[in-house]
Design a protein around this motif. Structure first.
Motif, short mmCIF file in Angstrom:
data_model
loop_
_atom_site.label_atom_id
_atom_site.label_comp_id
_atom_site.label_asym_id
_atom_site.label_seq_id
_atom_site.Cartn_x
_atom_site.Cartn_y
_atom_site.Cartn_z
N THR A 56 43.17 42.34 40.69
CA THR A 56 42.24 43.22 39.95
C THR A 56 42.48 44.68 40.32
O THR A 56 42.61 45.54 39.44
CB THR A 56 40.78 42.85 40.31
OG1 THR A 56 40.57 41.46 40.10
CG2 THR A 56 39.80 43.66 39.50
N ALA A 84 36.75 47.81 46.02
CA ALA A 84 36.77 48.74 44.90
C ALA A 84 35.97 50.00 45.26
O ALA A 84 36.39 51.13 44.97
CB ALA A 84 36.20 48.07 43.65
N VAL A 93 35.65 47.93 37.70
CA VAL A 93 35.69 46.50 38.01
C VAL A 93 34.41 45.84 37.52
O VAL A 93 33.30 46.23 37.90
CB VAL A 93 35.83 46.26 39.53
CG1 VAL A 93 35.72 44.77 39.85
CG2 VAL A 93 37.16 46.82 40.04
#
Ligand SMILES: C[S@@+](CC[C@H](N)C(=O)[O-])C[C@H]1O[C@@H](n2cnc3c(N)ncnc32)[C@H](O)[C@@H]1O
Length: 151
Positions: A56, A84, A93
């Motif tokens: 991701t 993140a 995200v």
């Protein structure tokens, strides 16, 4: 369900604090991205079975576009969100806690579907069947097929 819970507990214990929960490396991911056709502007991207989100965050970094990150482990998703945040990328995200085998997303809405080391959980064929309807016209799927030994 009990078996599934045991599996996920073992997986979490084994990989706690690690960047990756499966095989793969960033150079190889870079190579794959260099080989795929150009994606539309603001591509709609999903990382399925994302674990703690190594894929991701790689995709967010590459495309600066929002990534839907799917996993049924809350703990892995929380690790992803923390990572993140540390990088100032949390707005890109979307962490989704659910079963990757029954995604009720609008059909034909994913331009890049990414899944590392997770498809085997549905069987590779089962994963392709479950995810094919999600693919946009000219969408790209990058899915690794693990050799998973259980004994
Ligand atoms: C081997 S890990 C790979 C994680 C990550 N893609 C990586 O490469 O580091 C497989 C992941 O699939 C998730 N998973 C397995 N079955 C799932 C299911 N039915 N729905 C959602 N996630 C699932 C697990 O929680 C785990 O995070």
């Amino acid at each position: 369900m009990e078996e599934q819970e045991k599996y996920i507990r073992a997986l979490i214990e084994l990989h706690r604090g690690l960047e990756r929960q499966g095989p793969g490396d960033t150079d190889y991911s870079d190579y794959i991205i260099s080989q795929i056709p150009e994606l539309p502007t603001n591509p709609r991207i999903a990382d399925i079975g994302c674990g703690a989100g190594v894929g991701t965050l790689f995709l967010v970094d590459k495309f600066r576009s929002k990534v839907r990150a799917v996993d049924f482990s809350r703990e892995f998703l929380d690790e992803l969100i923390n990572r993140a945040k540390q990088r100032g990328l949390e707005h890109l995200v979307e962490a989704i806690e659910c079963d990757m085998g029954s995604l009720d997303w609008k059909p034909e809405t994913i331009d890049l579907l990414w899944s590392e080391g997770a498809a085997y959980n549905l069987t590779f064929e089962g994963a392709l069947k479950a995810w094919r309807p999600l693919m946009a016209a000219n969408g790209i799927a990058v899915i690794s097929e693990d050799i998973h030994q259980t004994d």
